[in-house]
Design a protein around this motif. Structure first.
Motif, mmCIF file in Angstrom:
data_model
loop_
_atom_site.group_PDB
_atom_site.id
_atom_site.type_symbol
_atom_site.label_atom_id
_atom_site.label_comp_id
_atom_site.label_asym_id
_atom_site.label_seq_id
_atom_site.Cartn_x
_atom_site.Cartn_y
_atom_site.Cartn_z
ATOM 1 N N ASN A 51 56.518 62.343 39.724
ATOM 2 C CA ASN A 51 55.652 61.762 40.747
ATOM 3 C C ASN A 51 54.226 61.584 40.217
ATOM 4 O O ASN A 51 53.609 60.531 40.424
ATOM 5 N N LEU A 52 53.710 62.581 39.523
ATOM 6 C CA LEU A 52 52.351 62.505 38.975
ATOM 7 C C LEU A 52 52.229 61.392 37.937
ATOM 8 O O LEU A 52 51.232 60.671 37.906
ATOM 9 N N ARG A 53 53.250 61.244 37.091
ATOM 10 C CA ARG A 53 53.222 60.159 36.097
ATOM 11 C C ARG A 53 53.158 58.788 36.774
ATOM 12 O O ARG A 53 52.393 57.922 36.360
ATOM 13 N N LEU A 54 53.967 58.606 37.793
ATOM 14 C CA LEU A 54 53.986 57.327 38.511
ATOM 15 C C LEU A 54 52.641 57.057 39.180
ATOM 16 O O LEU A 54 52.114 55.937 39.129
ATOM 17 N N ARG A 55 52.074 58.083 39.790
ATOM 18 C CA ARG A 55 50.783 57.907 40.465
ATOM 19 C C ARG A 55 49.673 57.567 39.475
ATOM 20 O O ARG A 55 48.828 56.714 39.758
ATOM 21 N N ILE A 56 49.679 58.198 38.307
ATOM 22 C CA ILE A 56 48.673 57.889 37.286
ATOM 23 C C ILE A 56 48.790 56.427 36.861
ATOM 24 O O ILE A 56 47.788 55.724 36.707
ATOM 25 N N GLN A 57 50.021 55.950 36.670
ATOM 26 C CA GLN A 57 50.218 54.551 36.267
ATOM 27 C C GLN A 57 49.733 53.595 37.362
ATOM 28 O O GLN A 57 49.109 52.570 37.067
ATOM 29 N N LEU A 58 49.999 53.924 38.616
ATOM 30 C CA LEU A 58 49.535 53.069 39.714
ATOM 31 C C LEU A 58 48.009 53.049 39.792
ATOM 32 O O LEU A 58 47.409 51.992 40.004
ATOM 33 N N ILE A 59 47.394 54.189 39.608
ATOM 34 C CA ILE A 59 45.931 54.243 39.661
ATOM 35 C C ILE A 59 45.333 53.433 38.515
ATOM 36 O O ILE A 59 44.337 52.737 38.688
ATOM 37 N N LYS A 60 45.967 53.496 37.352
ATOM 38 C CA LYS A 60 45.502 52.682 36.224
ATOM 39 C C LYS A 60 45.560 51.199 36.586
ATOM 40 O O LYS A 60 44.598 50.458 36.356
ATOM 41 N N ARG A 61 46.669 50.769 37.192
ATOM 42 C CA ARG A 61 46.790 49.362 37.607
ATOM 43 C C ARG A 61 45.765 49.002 38.675
ATOM 44 O O ARG A 61 45.207 47.902 38.662
ATOM 45 N N MET A 62 45.540 49.928 39.609
ATOM 46 C CA MET A 62 44.543 49.684 40.662
ATOM 47 C C MET A 62 43.169 49.463 40.049
ATOM 48 O O MET A 62 42.436 48.543 40.441
ATOM 49 N N GLN A 63 42.809 50.327 39.111
ATOM 50 C CA GLN A 63 41.498 50.218 38.478
ATOM 51 C C GLN A 63 41.364 48.926 37.676
ATOM 52 O O GLN A 63 40.337 48.247 37.745
ATOM 53 N N ILE A 64 42.391 48.584 36.931
ATOM 54 C CA ILE A 64 42.348 47.346 36.136
ATOM 55 C C ILE A 64 42.217 46.132 37.047
ATOM 56 O O ILE A 64 41.406 45.234 36.791
ATOM 57 N N ALA A 65 42.996 46.091 38.123
ATOM 58 C CA ALA A 65 42.919 44.960 39.051
ATOM 59 C C ALA A 65 41.563 44.917 39.752
ATOM 60 O O ALA A 65 41.002 43.837 39.973
ATOM 61 N N GLY A 66 41.014 46.087 40.099
ATOM 62 C CA GLY A 66 39.695 46.131 40.735
ATOM 63 C C GLY A 66 38.596 45.638 39.816
ATOM 64 O O GLY A 66 37.728 44.857 40.215
ATOM 65 N N VAL A 67 38.639 46.075 38.560
ATOM 66 C CA VAL A 67 37.652 45.614 37.580
ATOM 67 C C VAL A 67 37.836 44.118 37.328
ATOM 68 O O VAL A 67 36.855 43.367 37.221
ATOM 69 N N GLY A 68 39.085 43.666 37.262
ATOM 70 C CA GLY A 68 39.356 42.239 37.097
ATOM 71 C C GLY A 68 38.797 41.422 38.248
ATOM 72 O O GLY A 68 38.226 40.338 38.041
ATOM 73 N N SER A 69 38.941 41.938 39.446
ATOM 74 C CA SER A 69 38.395 41.256 40.614
ATOM 75 C C SER A 69 36.877 41.169 40.537
ATOM 76 O O SER A 69 36.285 40.121 40.834
ATOM 77 N N PHE A 70 36.253 42.260 40.138
ATOM 78 C CA PHE A 70 34.801 42.289 39.981
ATOM 79 C C PHE A 70 34.358 41.262 38.931
ATOM 80 O O PHE A 70 33.431 40.474 39.152
ATOM 81 N N PHE A 71 35.049 41.267 37.793
ATOM 82 C CA PHE A 71 34.735 40.326 36.708
ATOM 83 C C PHE A 71 34.869 38.878 37.191
ATOM 84 O O PHE A 71 33.999 38.036 36.931
ATOM 85 N N LEU A 72 35.954 38.585 37.902
ATOM 86 C CA LEU A 72 36.171 37.218 38.389
ATOM 87 C C LEU A 72 35.124 36.811 39.427
ATOM 88 O O LEU A 72 34.753 35.634 39.499
ATOM 89 N N CYS A 73 34.651 37.767 40.220
ATOM 90 C CA CYS A 73 33.566 37.460 41.159
ATOM 91 C C CYS A 73 32.317 37.014 40.410
ATOM 92 O O CYS A 73 31.660 36.040 40.803
ATOM 93 N N VAL A 74 32.003 37.717 39.340
ATOM 94 C CA VAL A 74 30.822 37.360 38.548
ATOM 95 C C VAL A 74 31.015 35.984 37.908
ATOM 96 O O VAL A 74 30.103 35.148 37.921
ATOM 97 N N VAL A 75 32.198 35.730 37.358
ATOM 98 C CA VAL A 75 32.475 34.422 36.755
ATOM 99 C C VAL A 75 32.391 33.328 37.816
ATOM 100 O O VAL A 75 31.849 32.242 37.563
ATOM 101 N N SER A 76 32.878 33.614 39.003
ATOM 102 C CA SER A 76 32.802 32.652 40.100
ATOM 103 C C SER A 76 31.352 32.328 40.451
ATOM 104 O O SER A 76 30.986 31.160 40.626
ATOM 105 N N MET A 77 30.519 33.353 40.527
ATOM 106 C CA MET A 77 29.106 33.125 40.820
ATOM 107 C C MET A 77 28.448 32.306 39.715
ATOM 108 O O MET A 77 27.655 31.400 39.994
#
Length: 146
Positions: A51-77
């Motif tokens: 369970n802990l391994r799966l949660r760590i992988q999901l959090i990694k994906r969440m962080q990557i997608a969040g940073v990607g969203s932030f980056f794309l917002c800046v590119v959009s601006m």
């Protein structure tokens, strides 16, 4: 639809807070993993590790997608600032999709976290049921005093 440069900027505080929350989740899991008992190895422990391994992988994906969203917002601006309105619109839409994916991963991680608590409670119940008679008597005394 025409958006101005302020529209993507409005997501900055929300994305920043999400990234902070994701980082807190990651640090909490890291602490749990580091403090995990090395002596106790049973089916419950193996389920918790999985369970802990799966949660760590999901959090990694969440962080990557969040940073990607932030980056794309800046590119959009930047695109809107340089008068590439259509490009800015599409990049902002991609930013929203990335944010949506991040939020979906967060929901999945929460559901898995609840499963982890169920596994832990099952382990506690098994430990309570397999106590020796002397341990059960001691527990009854403690419960009676409390």
């Amino acid at each position: 639809m025409k958006i101005d440069i302020a529209t993507p900027a409005m997501l900055f505080p929300a994305i920043s807070l999400l990234l902070l929350a994701y980082t807190n989740r990651f640090l909490t899991l890291a602490t749990i993993i580091r403090n995990f008992s090395k002596e106790e190895r049973d089916d419950n422990t193996l389920a918790q590790i999985k369970n802990l391994r799966l949660r760590i992988q999901l959090i990694k994906r969440m962080q990557i997608a969040g940073v990607g969203s932030f980056f794309l917002c800046v590119v959009s601006m930047l695109a809107i600032y340089l008068t590439y309105q259509q490009v800015g619109n599409w990049v902002f839409a991609a930013s929203l999709v990335s944010l949506l994916y991040s939020l979906w991963m967060s929901v999945r991680e929460i559901l898995i976290s609840v499963e982890a608590l169920d596994v832990h409670l099952d382990g506690m119940k098994q430990a309570h049921n397999t106590s020796t008679p002397a341990q059960k008597t001691q527990k009854k005394r403690i419960e009676h005093i409390s």
